[in-house]
Design an enzyme around this catalytic site. Sequence first.
Site, short mmCIF file in Angstrom:
data_model
loop_
_atom_site.label_atom_id
_atom_site.label_comp_id
_atom_site.label_asym_id
_atom_site.label_seq_id
_atom_site.Cartn_x
_atom_site.Cartn_y
_atom_site.Cartn_z
N VAL A 1 58.38 17.62 16.11
CA VAL A 1 58.01 18.96 15.60
C VAL A 1 59.03 20.05 16.41
O VAL A 1 59.50 20.99 15.69
CB VAL A 1 56.61 19.29 16.20
N PRO B 1 47.45 20.10 12.50
CA PRO B 1 48.01 19.71 11.36
C PRO B 1 47.48 18.17 11.02
O PRO B 1 46.62 17.65 11.97
CB PRO B 1 49.50 19.70 12.16
N HIS C 1 54.60 6.03 15.17
CA HIS C 1 53.50 6.56 13.97
C HIS C 1 53.69 5.62 12.92
O HIS C 1 54.59 4.98 12.79
CB HIS C 1 53.15 7.76 13.69
N ASN D 1 48.79 14.22 9.46
CA ASN D 1 50.09 13.53 10.09
C ASN D 1 51.55 14.12 9.71
O ASN D 1 51.62 14.54 8.65
CB ASN D 1 49.79 12.23 9.13
N TYR E 1 42.99 10.48 23.84
CA TYR E 1 43.79 11.41 23.25
C TYR E 1 42.92 12.59 22.51
O TYR E 1 43.25 13.94 22.79
CB TYR E 1 44.68 10.77 22.16
N GLY F 1 60.11 20.73 23.26
CA GLY F 1 61.01 21.12 22.19
C GLY F 1 61.73 19.98 21.71
O GLY F 1 62.73 20.02 20.77
P1 NDP Z 1 56.93 13.73 20.32
O1 NDP Z 1 56.46 12.39 20.70
O2 NDP Z 1 58.09 13.67 19.48
O3 NDP Z 1 57.40 14.72 21.53
C1 NDP Z 1 56.68 14.96 22.46
C2 NDP Z 1 57.50 15.93 23.48
O4 NDP Z 1 56.55 16.14 24.69
C3 NDP Z 1 58.62 15.45 23.88
O5 NDP Z 1 59.54 16.71 23.69
C4 NDP Z 1 58.56 15.12 25.18
O6 NDP Z 1 59.75 15.26 26.20
C5 NDP Z 1 57.57 15.94 25.65
N1 NDP Z 1 56.98 15.55 26.95
C6 NDP Z 1 55.83 14.45 26.86
N2 NDP Z 1 55.32 14.28 27.96
C7 NDP Z 1 55.86 15.24 28.65
C8 NDP Z 1 55.72 15.96 29.95
N3 NDP Z 1 54.85 14.86 31.10
N4 NDP Z 1 56.48 16.82 30.69
C9 NDP Z 1 57.32 17.55 29.85
N5 NDP Z 1 57.50 17.27 28.54
C10 NDP Z 1 56.66 16.27 28.18
O7 NDP Z 1 55.67 14.69 19.67
P2 NDP Z 1 55.65 15.26 18.29
O8 NDP Z 1 56.62 16.37 18.05
O9 NDP Z 1 55.25 14.23 17.18
O10 NDP Z 1 54.14 16.23 18.67
C11 NDP Z 1 53.96 17.39 19.01
C12 NDP Z 1 52.67 18.06 19.06
O11 NDP Z 1 52.11 17.97 17.75
C13 NDP Z 1 51.83 17.22 19.96
O12 NDP Z 1 51.08 18.11 20.71
C14 NDP Z 1 50.88 16.32 19.03
O13 NDP Z 1 49.65 16.11 19.70
C15 NDP Z 1 50.94 17.19 17.73
N6 NDP Z 1 50.63 16.33 16.54
C16 NDP Z 1 51.64 15.47 16.21
C17 NDP Z 1 51.35 14.58 15.04
C18 NDP Z 1 52.32 13.69 14.85
O14 NDP Z 1 52.13 13.09 13.45
N7 NDP Z 1 53.47 13.67 15.29
C19 NDP Z 1 50.24 14.89 14.12
C20 NDP Z 1 49.38 15.68 14.82
C21 NDP Z 1 49.62 16.60 15.67
P3 NDP Z 1 60.94 14.18 26.13
O15 NDP Z 1 61.66 14.17 24.86
O16 NDP Z 1 61.86 14.58 27.12
O17 NDP Z 1 60.35 12.83 26.38
#
Ligand code: NDP
Length: 327
Positions: free
Chosen positions: A12, A175, A191, A177, A148, A8
């Site tokens: 996203v 989704p 990214h 990018n 990944y 969260g």
């Molecule tokens: P972010 O890197 O912005 O955020 C990752 C989130 O995951 C953060 O809230 C982070 O917490 C949390 N997190 C990571 N590792 C852990 C862990 N071990 N335990 C608990 N929480 C964890 O990711 P996005 O918002 O970009 O991506 C969201 C989803 O969308 C993902 O599943 C990704 O694969 C998918 N996606 C993203 C794209 C993109 O372009 N960004 C494209 C297509 C799909 P903290 O903030 O505390 O580190």
Amino acid sequence: MTTLITGGSGLVGRALECVSDEDNVLFLESKKDFKRSESKIGAIYLSSKDGDLRVKSECQRIFDKFQPTHVIHLAARVGGVNANSKYIGDFFYENIVINTNILECAKEFKVEKLVNLLSTCIYPDKIEYPIKAEQLHNGEPHSSNFGYAYAKRMLEVQSRAYNQQYKTNFICLVPNNIYGPFDNFHLEDSHVIPAIIRKVYIASQTGEKVILWGDGSSLREFTLSNDIAKTIWWALDNYNGPIINIGTTEEISIKDAANLICDCFGVDKNIIEWDTSKPVGQLRKTSDKEPFNTLNHGLVPVLFSEGIKYTVNWFLKNKQHIRGFSA
Ligand code: NDP
């Protein structure tokens, strides 16, 4: 109804929290009024500070505490081409273990509905365009991110298997990018869009050249995070079908995207130099959005030229507090 959002605090996740009924003009020209999902009220947004989801007992503690009826699973180890290649083993392990734990807990705690977010970069590398969601397992992913990609592909397998055996309702959205406010602007691990924004910003301050990887010819579909967020809220309430592609259908070259970012900062496009000795990643990843766009959701993503202006303005206003900015 309690909706738990893993990841969260990410790009996203923050968009899920921020989108509201009032932002249609900027974020999304909806054909009909976007109704705030009931599942959004009182939703719980988790970050890694609430517990490490790689640890099963931590996941169980969180599910036990919040007793969610709905889950939006976003948490993942995410990064650009550089981070994905450099830490390919970590990307496999962390993602597969987080996903396995979350789906297992959702089953154990009898969650009514779970939404997974996959990614177009996990599709087979050699494939016909536009990529159909059902082609997910028909070949090797691109060599730069296979760790990944395989971990994420297993989300679809685990969801399908649990839906079949345990009659769960776990759905998978794919989704393309994503970019927008609250992204990671780290110079090496981010990214492509946040990396270019960061580099062009530095150039706008110093007058230095911006060196970008490849030749800029690769095509991408970039969707503003707010549009993905609205799609997720809609799908949580309304979509119960098989794996489906979501996001914009607008395709743009990385070079054109970089030029638009230069425009947003008011700098000359000629500050960009392309380093063709560096990898470019996949040449295209165009996905077939026809199945999603024939559903009655009324969601129309903004054009990249609008979304990028909004993102750069947000970056300029918030740069002191931005993730990855100190690096
Ligand atoms: P972010 O890197 O912005 O955020 C990752 C989130 O995951 C953060 O809230 C982070 O917490 C949390 N997190 C990571 N590792 C852990 C862990 N071990 N335990 C608990 N929480 C964890 O990711 P996005 O918002 O970009 O991506 C969201 C989803 O969308 C993902 O599943 C990704 O694969 C998918 N996606 C993203 C794209 C993109 O372009 N960004 C494209 C297509 C799909 P903290 O903030 O505390 O580190």
